[in-house]
Design a protein around this motif. Structure first.
Motif, PDB file in Angstrom:
ATOM      1  N   LYS A 197      16.675  19.667  50.912  1.00 17.63           N
ATOM      2  CA  LYS A 197      16.865  18.227  50.859  1.00 17.63           C
ATOM      3  C   LYS A 197      17.955  17.755  51.826  1.00 17.63           C
ATOM      4  N   HIS A 198      18.638  18.705  52.458  1.00 10.73           N
ATOM      5  CA  HIS A 198      19.682  18.313  53.393  1.00 10.73           C
ATOM      6  C   HIS A 198      19.040  18.127  54.770  1.00 10.73           C
ATOM      7  N   LEU A 199      18.581  16.907  55.053  1.00 10.53           N
ATOM      8  CA  LEU A 199      17.838  16.630  56.267  1.00 10.53           C
ATOM      9  C   LEU A 199      18.722  15.976  57.311  1.00 10.53           C
ATOM     10  N   SER A 200      18.404  16.236  58.551  1.00  7.89           N
ATOM     11  CA  SER A 200      19.114  15.581  59.648  1.00  7.89           C
ATOM     12  C   SER A 200      18.728  14.107  59.688  1.00  7.89           C
ATOM     13  N   PRO A 201      19.575  13.246  60.264  1.00  4.47           N
ATOM     14  CA  PRO A 201      19.212  11.822  60.380  1.00  4.47           C
ATOM     15  C   PRO A 201      17.907  11.612  61.128  1.00  4.47           C
ATOM     16  N   GLU A 202      17.643  12.446  62.138  1.00  4.79           N
ATOM     17  CA  GLU A 202      16.401  12.306  62.899  1.00  4.79           C
ATOM     18  C   GLU A 202      15.185  12.589  62.027  1.00  4.79           C
ATOM     19  N   LYS A 203      15.252  13.652  61.227  1.00  2.00           N
ATOM     20  CA  LYS A 203      14.117  13.968  60.362  1.00  2.00           C
ATOM     21  C   LYS A 203      13.970  12.932  59.252  1.00  2.00           C
ATOM     22  N   GLN A 204      15.066  12.407  58.764  1.00  2.00           N
ATOM     23  CA  GLN A 204      14.986  11.348  57.757  1.00  2.00           C
ATOM     24  C   GLN A 204      14.226  10.147  58.305  1.00  2.00           C
ATOM     25  N   ARG A 205      14.568   9.737  59.525  1.00  2.00           N
ATOM     26  CA  ARG A 205      13.881   8.598  60.140  1.00  2.00           C
ATOM     27  C   ARG A 205      12.408   8.905  60.378  1.00  2.00           C
ATOM     28  N   ALA A 206      12.136  10.118  60.856  1.00  2.00           N
ATOM     29  CA  ALA A 206      10.746  10.493  61.125  1.00  2.00           C
ATOM     30  C   ALA A 206       9.905  10.462  59.856  1.00  2.00           C
ATOM     31  N   LEU A 207      10.432  11.047  58.786  1.00  2.00           N
ATOM     32  CA  LEU A 207       9.683  11.083  57.534  1.00  2.00           C
ATOM     33  C   LEU A 207       9.519   9.687  56.936  1.00  2.00           C
ATOM     34  N   LEU A 208      10.545   8.852  57.067  1.00  2.00           N
ATOM     35  CA  LEU A 208      10.437   7.495  56.541  1.00  2.00           C
ATOM     36  C   LEU A 208       9.320   6.739  57.259  1.00  2.00           C
ATOM     37  N   ILE A 209       9.275   6.850  58.587  1.00  2.00           N
ATOM     38  CA  ILE A 209       8.241   6.165  59.365  1.00  2.00           C
ATOM     39  C   ILE A 209       6.851   6.675  58.991  1.00  2.00           C
ATOM     40  N   VAL A 210       6.702   7.990  58.962  1.00  2.00           N
ATOM     41  CA  VAL A 210       5.384   8.586  58.743  1.00  2.00           C
ATOM     42  C   VAL A 210       4.888   8.337  57.326  1.00  2.00           C
ATOM     43  N   LYS A 219      23.767  12.900  50.104  1.00  2.00           N
ATOM     44  CA  LYS A 219      25.153  12.560  50.444  1.00  2.00           C
ATOM     45  C   LYS A 219      26.132  13.154  49.436  1.00  2.00           C
ATOM     46  N   ARG A 220      25.701  13.210  48.172  1.00  2.00           N
ATOM     47  CA  ARG A 220      26.564  13.772  47.128  1.00  2.00           C
ATOM     48  C   ARG A 220      26.383  15.279  47.002  1.00  2.00           C
ATOM     49  N   MET A 221      25.448  15.851  47.788  1.00  2.00           N
ATOM     50  CA  MET A 221      25.134  17.279  47.744  1.00  2.00           C
ATOM     51  C   MET A 221      24.770  17.718  46.333  1.00  2.00           C
ATOM     52  N   LYS A 222      23.865  16.950  45.714  1.00  2.00           N
ATOM     53  CA  LYS A 222      23.367  17.269  44.383  1.00  2.00           C
ATOM     54  C   LYS A 222      21.860  17.489  44.450  1.00  2.00           C
ATOM     55  N   ILE A 223      21.360  18.360  43.574  1.00  2.00           N
ATOM     56  CA  ILE A 223      19.921  18.596  43.498  1.00  2.00           C
ATOM     57  C   ILE A 223      19.271  17.449  42.734  1.00  2.00           C
ATOM     58  N   PRO A 224      18.235  16.799  43.295  1.00  2.00           N
ATOM     59  CA  PRO A 224      17.587  15.678  42.609  1.00  2.00           C
ATOM     60  C   PRO A 224      16.924  16.122  41.315  1.00  2.00           C
ATOM     61  N   PRO A 225      16.769  15.206  40.345  1.00  2.00           N
ATOM     62  CA  PRO A 225      16.047  15.524  39.105  1.00  2.00           C
ATOM     63  C   PRO A 225      14.606  15.941  39.395  1.00  2.00           C
ATOM     64  N   ALA A 226      13.968  16.498  38.382  1.00  2.00           N
ATOM     65  CA  ALA A 226      12.617  17.048  38.548  1.00  2.00           C
ATOM     66  C   ALA A 226      11.628  16.008  39.066  1.00  2.00           C
ATOM     67  N   PHE A 227      11.686  14.783  38.532  1.00  2.00           N
ATOM     68  CA  PHE A 227      10.737  13.747  38.947  1.00  2.00           C
ATOM     69  C   PHE A 227      10.912  13.417  40.425  1.00  2.00           C
ATOM     70  N   ASN A 228      12.167  13.285  40.860  1.00  2.00           N
ATOM     71  CA  ASN A 228      12.423  12.984  42.265  1.00  2.00           C
ATOM     72  C   ASN A 228      11.953  14.118  43.163  1.00  2.00           C
ATOM     73  N   ILE A 260      12.082   3.459  48.119  1.00  2.00           N
ATOM     74  CA  ILE A 260      13.083   3.718  47.083  1.00  2.00           C
ATOM     75  C   ILE A 260      13.309   5.217  46.924  1.00  2.00           C
ATOM     76  N   ALA A 261      12.220   6.007  46.972  1.00  2.00           N
ATOM     77  CA  ALA A 261      12.343   7.464  46.847  1.00  2.00           C
ATOM     78  C   ALA A 261      13.182   8.031  47.979  1.00  2.00           C
ATOM     79  N   HIS A 262      12.963   7.564  49.189  1.00  2.00           N
ATOM     80  CA  HIS A 262      13.767   8.013  50.325  1.00  2.00           C
ATOM     81  C   HIS A 262      15.239   7.686  50.111  1.00  2.00           C
ATOM     82  N   PHE A 263      15.502   6.471  49.664  1.00  2.00           N
ATOM     83  CA  PHE A 263      16.886   6.047  49.448  1.00  2.00           C
ATOM     84  C   PHE A 263      17.565   6.912  48.385  1.00  2.00           C
ATOM     85  N   MET A 264      16.847   7.175  47.297  1.00  2.00           N
ATOM     86  CA  MET A 264      17.431   7.982  46.217  1.00  2.00           C
ATOM     87  C   MET A 264      17.702   9.412  46.674  1.00  2.00           C
TER      88      MET A 264
END
Length: 240
Positions: free
Chosen positions: A24-37, A103-112, A93-97
């Motif tokens: 889940k620790h993605l680079s800013p470039e990959k975050q943007r790419a995945l958000l667009i796609v 950013k907090r370096m926490k593992i997201p809950p199961a649903f996320n 919303i999922a991307h934002f969460m």
């Protein structure tokens, strides 16, 4: 450091390490790419909505009863545009969460983790498209769903390849990239973009045309071969 503080720090260290390993620790470039796609994938069923607009009833019966006994039938515009639009909103919303957890370096809950960045695109492409096809009287068929599934698989592979590490079990292992970390990164990044965009095109073509089998297979094959040709070309220029 006292034993108590050490015990408190250890679970936090494990959580940080787990968050990194979970991918889940993605680079800013990959975050943007995945958000667009992924947002584009969520919106693709709107193409079907436009294509079959005249065949969709003005009021679509859902068979559901809302609060106060009111019929929860949907207007045509909601079936064609609001349902895919809702998937776009939920995906954003999922991307934002996930970004906040990163950013907090926490593992997201199961649903996320389950929905992540690909759950809502899959729901939109498969379910929202199915609703439009059913309400417009087209019916569901494997001729439509096969390229859609192929496109989703291509996008998932592209997401994985985008920043694929050298020790990954699933990777493009060419002889000219094994000992060249820079070329390895470049080839996998190229394959990531190519496969995600190819997946979008395959799905979009299924939305636009009833005859997609040959085109989808040809495009998928080309997308799988091109990264190797690109890598050989880049390796030749570097060696030359």
């Amino acid at each position: 450091m006292s034993n108590r503080k050490k015990k408190e720090a250890l679970p936090r260290d494990l959580e940080i390490r787990g968050a990194e390993l979970y991918g889940k620790h993605l680079s800013p470039e990959k975050q943007r790419a995945l958000l667009i796609v992924t947002l584009a994938a969520c919106a693709l069923p709107m193409i079907l909505g436009v294509r079959y607009w005249d065949q969709i009833p003005e009021i679509v019966e859902t068979g559901l009863i809302g609060p106060g006994g009111k019929d929860d039938s949907l207007p045509r515009w909601a079936v064609a545009f609001a349902l895919p639009g809702l998937m776009c909103l939920l995906e954003a919303i999922a991307h934002f969460m996930l970004l906040q957890y990163q950013k907090r370096m926490k593992i997201p809950p199961a649903f996320n983790r389950m929905m992540g960045r690909w759950g809502f695109p899959a729901i939109s492409v498969l379910f929202c498209s199915g609703v439009i096809l059913e309400t417009s009287g087209q019916g569901l068929s494997w001729n439509f769903y096969t390229p859609c599934l192929l496109g989703l698989v291509l996008m998932l592979l592209g997401s994985h390849m985008f920043d694929c590490p050298t020790d990954a079990k699933l990777a493009l292992r060419f002889s000219f990239t094994e000992n060249d970390p820079v070329l390895w990164k470049e080839v996998h990044r190229f394959a990531g973009w190519l496969w995600m965009l190819a997946g979008l095109v395959v799905i979009a073509w299924a939305m636009l045309s009833a005859d997609t089998t040959f085109f989808s297979a040809l495009l998928a094959l080309a997308a799988l071969v091109v990264p190797m040709l690109y890598g050989r070309s880049r390796a030749g220029r570097t060696n030359g």
